[in-house]
Write a protein that holds these residues in place. Structure first.
Motif, mmCIF file in Angstrom:
data_model
loop_
_atom_site.group_PDB
_atom_site.id
_atom_site.type_symbol
_atom_site.label_atom_id
_atom_site.label_comp_id
_atom_site.label_asym_id
_atom_site.label_seq_id
_atom_site.Cartn_x
_atom_site.Cartn_y
_atom_site.Cartn_z
ATOM 1 N N GLY A 328 0.806 -1.210 0.000
ATOM 2 C CA GLY A 328 0.000 0.000 0.000
ATOM 3 C C GLY A 328 0.842 1.265 0.000
ATOM 4 N N GLY A 329 1.929 1.248 0.765
ATOM 5 C CA GLY A 329 2.807 2.409 0.804
ATOM 6 C C GLY A 329 3.464 2.673 -0.541
ATOM 7 N N VAL A 330 3.890 1.606 -1.205
ATOM 8 C CA VAL A 330 4.510 1.759 -2.523
ATOM 9 C C VAL A 330 3.518 2.319 -3.534
ATOM 10 N N VAL A 331 2.285 1.819 -3.525
ATOM 11 C CA VAL A 331 1.264 2.311 -4.454
ATOM 12 C C VAL A 331 0.971 3.788 -4.192
ATOM 13 N N PHE A 332 0.861 4.147 -2.921
ATOM 14 C CA PHE A 332 0.588 5.540 -2.566
ATOM 15 C C PHE A 332 1.717 6.451 -3.057
ATOM 16 N N GLY A 333 2.956 6.049 -2.775
ATOM 17 C CA GLY A 333 4.098 6.849 -3.201
ATOM 18 C C GLY A 333 4.200 6.976 -4.710
ATOM 19 N N THR A 334 3.762 5.948 -5.416
ATOM 20 C CA THR A 334 3.803 5.978 -6.882
ATOM 21 C C THR A 334 2.706 6.868 -7.454
ATOM 22 N N LEU A 335 1.493 6.772 -6.896
ATOM 23 C CA LEU A 335 0.379 7.584 -7.374
ATOM 24 C C LEU A 335 0.657 9.074 -7.239
ATOM 25 N N PHE A 336 1.397 9.423 -6.167
ATOM 26 C CA PHE A 336 1.689 10.835 -5.915
ATOM 27 C C PHE A 336 3.172 11.118 -6.124
ATOM 28 N N GLY A 337 3.744 10.495 -7.165
ATOM 29 C CA GLY A 337 5.170 10.626 -7.434
ATOM 30 C C GLY A 337 5.596 12.031 -7.822
ATOM 31 N N ASP A 338 4.645 12.861 -8.275
ATOM 32 C CA ASP A 338 4.989 14.228 -8.655
ATOM 33 C C ASP A 338 5.189 15.130 -7.445
ATOM 34 N N SER A 339 4.731 14.683 -6.300
ATOM 35 C CA SER A 339 4.897 15.451 -5.068
ATOM 36 C C SER A 339 5.983 14.798 -4.220
ATOM 37 N N LEU A 340 7.056 15.527 -3.963
ATOM 38 C CA LEU A 340 8.147 14.959 -3.179
ATOM 39 C C LEU A 340 7.677 14.545 -1.787
ATOM 40 N N LEU A 341 6.862 15.376 -1.139
ATOM 41 C CA LEU A 341 6.400 15.070 0.214
ATOM 42 C C LEU A 341 5.555 13.808 0.245
ATOM 43 N N LEU A 342 4.536 13.738 -0.619
ATOM 44 C CA LEU A 342 3.653 12.574 -0.622
ATOM 45 C C LEU A 342 4.383 11.315 -1.083
#
Length: 442
Positions: A328-342
């Motif tokens: 889940g963490g990997v998917v979240f980080g990938t979906l919001f890859g354009d935002s460094l924080l997210l």
């Protein structure tokens, strides 16, 4: 109070506790430092990639194959190496492993062509083959199962610490030494991080001992007490041939679980610096600092997850939940890859959960078989993990070159973690009460 723990002879429990404590302080710190250097030498190619690909005109596919071919050499020689360790003794064999891989890792500074990259990475895999499973097996010759999980968790804690410190050190080396004496930062990275393994190999040769009977820090009574604990436990554990360890169905199921966990682990290890750079961070030192954050959190989460598993004496759900959260963490980080924080929030959660599953996992196979079968079985599990390491780097390199980004590769990794978690839940509960009582983290 655990009444099922082995009580060797009439030796007072406090005296036996003291013997284990002395042994842990003598053995574990050195093994942790060795693993720190080993893992750093294995994955520092991920940082070198930031400069090396441009300097040498390598594509992502060339890098993926070169990073992954390490695991081919490791896989081919892992089981023979662990059997050799069982035959010749850990002290000599681990020293040999560390010295050869350290010299070869330092030689990476001289690569110029894809072929030289492939050959050296393959040879490093051959040299390092058997190190991790050899250490796991080595710990079985000193600590019974109800104490061994503590030692394994302390040893494995070197993984996130190595990744955390390695990120900072690698970024600093590449930024501050780039161009010094005519060499690029990535070249200095390989030599500075490779040579310490040679010195540690010498330390292993002189400081480790192969058997309890050879330990100068133990009294004769302590040696008898510790050996009696192992002998008593061995009566309930099959001590069969190498063939039995390789054909045990439980070993193969655990190997499949480990395959999925390691696939995710190495995708993160080899590609996280690139993911962070693609989020807009350019300086190698800044990338190193950001890469260290997920591993810093993972160091803490390993302890918390391990203590929970220890308190509840349960491993399947702890492993499964860690794998699912990691996905889940990997998917979240990938979906919001354009935002460094997210992106960093997702990568931190995913990495911490993924790594926290490892000490829980290694509490499972160490009590399945004993003797030469244990050496072969543990090596087989780790071999399957290294197949995942090779497979992951090849697939990620190919997907990244095909799509122009790392998103497809991250989703692929998340799916593997989900499968690993489901397989972990399918592992049957242990029937051996000593295994059921085995603690997995200090």
């Amino acid at each position: 109070m655990n009444t099922l723990s082995p009580q060797p002879g009439d030796m007072p429990d406090h005296a036996l506790q003291s013997a284990y404590r002395k042994t842990a302080w003598r053995v574990i710190p050195l093994l942790i430092v060795c693993y720190l250097v080993a893992y750093l030498d294995r994955v520092n190619v991920g940082f070198a990639k930031l400069q090396m690909l441009d300097d040498l005109k390598f594509s992502d596919a060339v890098y993926g194959l070169g990073a992954g071919v390490f695991f081919v050499g490791y896989l081919m020689f892992e089981i023979p190496s662990n059997i050799a360790l069982h035959r010749f003794g850990a002290r000599r064999w681990i020293a040999r492993i560390m010295m050869t891989w350290g010299l070869l890792s330092a030689a990476m500074m001289f690569i110029e062509t894809p072929m030289s990259f492939y050959v050296l990475r393959f040879l490093i895999g051959v040299a390092e083959a058997g190190f991790f499973p050899g250490i796991i097996f080595y710990l079985t010759t000193w600590f019974p199962s109800h104490r061994r999980g503590v030692m394994i968790s302390l040893f494995i804690a070197a993984l996130p610490i190595s990744s955390m410190l390695g990120s900072l050190i690698s970024g600093l080396i590449m930024q501050s030494l780039d161009g010094v004496a005519g060499y690029a930062g990535w070249q200095w990275l390989f030599v500075i991080e490779g040579l310490p393994a040679v010195a540690l190999g010498a330390a292993v040769f002189f400081l480790l001992r192969d058997r309890i009977a050879d330990a100068p820090w133990l009294s004769p009574e302590e040696k008898r007490g510790m050996q009696a604990a192992l002998d008593r436990e061995a009566m309930d554990k099959p001590r069969n041939s190498v063939r039995d360890g390789l054909l045990n169905p439980k070993i193969w199921l655990l190997g499949a679980v480990y395959f999925c966990l390691v696939l995710g682990q190495y995708v993160i290890s080899f590609w996280m610096p690139t993911i962070i750079r693609n989020s807009g961070v350019a300086e190698p030192w800044a990338i190193g600092v950001l890469t260290a954050i997920p591993y810093s959190v993972a160091t803490l989460s390993m302890v918390l997850v391990g203590r929970s598993s220890d308190r509840h004496r349960e491993y399947r759900w702890h492993l499964g939940v860690c794998a699912f959260i990691g996905a889940g963490g990997v998917v979240f980080g990938t979906l919001f890859g354009d935002s460094l924080l997210l992106s960093m929030i997702g990568l931190t959660i995913g990495t911490a959960a993924m790594i926290s599953s490892l000490p829980v996992f290694w509490g499972m196979p160490t009590a399945v078989v004993g003797g030469a079968a244990a050496a072969a079985g543990i090596a087989l599990i780790n071999s399957l993990g290294n197949v995942a390491g090779f497979f992951s780097t090849i697939v990620v390199g190919w997907l990244t070159q095909l799509t122009g980004n790392t998103q497809a590769a991250m989703y692929f990794m998340a799916g593997a973690l989900v499968i690993g978690g489901l397989l972990g839940l399918s592992v049957s509960r242990p029937r051996n009460p000593q295994l059921a009582d085995m603690k997995t983290v200090a």
